[in-house]
Design an enzyme around this catalytic site. Sequence first.
Site, mmCIF file in Angstrom:
data_model
loop_
_atom_site.group_PDB
_atom_site.id
_atom_site.type_symbol
_atom_site.label_atom_id
_atom_site.label_comp_id
_atom_site.label_asym_id
_atom_site.label_seq_id
_atom_site.Cartn_x
_atom_site.Cartn_y
_atom_site.Cartn_z
ATOM 1 N N ASN A 209 -7.589 1.915 10.047
ATOM 2 C CA ASN A 209 -6.259 1.945 10.299
ATOM 3 C C ASN A 209 -6.158 1.786 11.842
ATOM 4 O O ASN A 209 -6.375 2.413 12.566
ATOM 5 C CB ASN A 209 -5.209 2.890 10.642
ATOM 6 N N ARG B 285 0.875 -1.296 0.135
ATOM 7 C CA ARG B 285 0.107 0.340 -0.228
ATOM 8 C C ARG B 285 0.647 0.966 0.275
ATOM 9 O O ARG B 285 1.576 1.806 0.906
ATOM 10 C CB ARG B 285 -1.109 -0.135 1.407
ATOM 11 N N GLU C 191 -3.565 -0.393 8.322
ATOM 12 C CA GLU C 191 -2.164 -0.068 8.876
ATOM 13 C C GLU C 191 -2.777 -1.329 10.227
ATOM 14 O O GLU C 191 -3.653 -0.849 10.523
ATOM 15 C CB GLU C 191 -2.604 1.205 9.253
ATOM 16 N N GLU D 285 -6.687 8.323 6.915
ATOM 17 C CA GLU D 285 -7.164 9.089 8.059
ATOM 18 C C GLU D 285 -7.893 10.571 8.045
ATOM 19 O O GLU D 285 -6.979 11.455 8.477
ATOM 20 C CB GLU D 285 -6.177 8.630 8.824
ATOM 21 N N HIS E 151 -1.802 11.200 1.022
ATOM 22 C CA HIS E 151 -1.544 10.676 2.576
ATOM 23 C C HIS E 151 -1.172 11.955 2.979
ATOM 24 O O HIS E 151 0.465 11.377 3.726
ATOM 25 C CB HIS E 151 -0.894 9.013 2.584
ATOM 26 N N TYR F 188 -4.502 0.125 15.952
ATOM 27 C CA TYR F 188 -3.090 0.721 16.550
ATOM 28 C C TYR F 188 -3.477 0.215 18.185
ATOM 29 O O TYR F 188 -2.669 -0.176 18.752
ATOM 30 C CB TYR F 188 -2.091 1.598 16.407
HETATM 31 C C1 BGC Z 1 -0.801 7.346 9.818
HETATM 32 C C2 BGC Z 1 0.592 6.806 9.154
HETATM 33 C C3 BGC Z 1 1.229 6.613 10.645
HETATM 34 C C4 BGC Z 1 1.306 5.857 11.802
HETATM 35 C C5 BGC Z 1 1.911 5.548 12.872
HETATM 36 C C6 BGC Z 1 -1.350 5.753 10.921
HETATM 37 O O1 BGC Z 1 -2.028 7.808 11.868
HETATM 38 O O2 BGC Z 1 -1.226 7.016 8.326
HETATM 39 O O3 BGC Z 1 1.610 7.642 8.833
HETATM 40 O O4 BGC Z 1 2.942 6.818 10.173
HETATM 41 O O5 BGC Z 1 -0.215 5.834 12.009
HETATM 42 O O6 BGC Z 1 1.691 7.168 13.769
#
Ligand code: BGC
Length: 450
Positions: free
Chosen positions: A298, A74, A354, A163, A118, A300
């Site tokens: 995305n 991607r 992501e 995002e 992006h 995390y």
């Molecule tokens: C973003 C990336 C970023 C990653 C880690 C995402 O919010 O799309 O560009 O590097 O998180 O912070």
Amino acid sequence: MIFPEDFVWGVAASSYQVEGAAGRDGGGASVWDMLGRQPGRINNGDTGDIACDHFHRYREDVGLMAEMGLQAYRLSVSWPRVLPQGVGSVNAKGLDFYSRLVDALLQRGITPWVTLFHWDFPYALYCRGGWLNRDSADWFADYTSLVVDKLSDRVAHWITLNEPQCFIGMGHLDGTHAPGLQMGVAEVLLAAHHALLAHGQAVQVIRARAKSPPLVSAAQAGTVSLPDTDQPADIAAARASMFSIREKRFFNNSWFSDPMILGRYPEEGIRLFEPEMPALQAGDLATIQQPLDFFAANIYSGNYIRATPDGDFEPAADRKLPETAMGWPITPEALYWGPRFFHERYQLPIVITENGMATDDADKDSNSNDPLRIEFLQQYLQQYARAIADGVPAQGYFLWSVMDNFEWAEGYAKRFGLIHVDYATQQRTLKASAHWYRQLIVANGGNLTG
Ligand code: BGC
């Protein structure tokens, strides 16, 4: 086998974070170049001028991706690299770079997934009002036509915006990201509305012009609410919290995803933002709501939520969770509840566009030994597998990131890569996690131990 046979295992990166060569070869500046020139905005005074020099080293990088057995990459296109003024005359060399990159990927059997935006918004268009200008939707649609005409004979997978939560919220309200503005909520809502229109118009352009049948979505910064316990009341509380808007902030799911997929702004948000809501024009929501092929998230981290006795929700008691080098809590269950709640609400198959972590363990020991990342990925992917086993249709997983890169306001201090980059020499070294990921892909996730 839990992961479907045609499940896609990939990695992600973005233009400004890896390419370097900013402004060279006829490209124009972006708002991130602008922010980098303002003292104190980016950690250590770092800029994306050189980054990983991927612009020149893309062949080597694609070779490493092939060595890792990756099925998809991607990438994002830099809008000002192909249109130096954001509109008008084309920088053929910039457009050609992406064409060569796509060819190099395809030659190695790696499918390109292309993100159109992006965060590297053209500086020239920022000077014309940026996302505050309603014309930004047309500017983005024209830019999309150019890229689609050039690449869609070989590219089928498209992400319009990456995002909006971040480039709108952090870029226009908090001011920590480019263009570094701290505007009032009314202006931020207007910018958000224009970005949504840009998304809708871009989807229309892709569907009208693509030379091969396109698959389209927008990548959302999924903020996930996790139930504190498995009790139905806590699960319902987490679900409600995940799509609720109670603060005048933009890091939420429904303000962006509801208009795109359900064709309306969420009621609770409309009530909250009532004094600041922009005037919508007739047809706006119909433009924004375009059929999407999958839900791109995305993800995390997540926050634990519990039910209150009166049927509402609240943050659960503090859990003292381990954290990544970004200070983000490690919550593997985010890859269970995120896909599940997103699928329930939006009824689309899920692609994790992501997921990953920043850790500096590789630097402390050797460049390549990153056990914390392997542990993180293993735990998160087990939860993704659990969501699939429980019936969530999932089509892919993109690890952030293929290599260490420019981590926005954090500069180069935070390392997210499967590949270690020595920024002084541009030497690349596969980390242990890269080898681990290769084996995982070969086994289609079948070797994730419980
Ligand atoms: C973003 C990336 C970023 C990653 C880690 C995402 O919010 O799309 O560009 O590097 O998180 O912070």
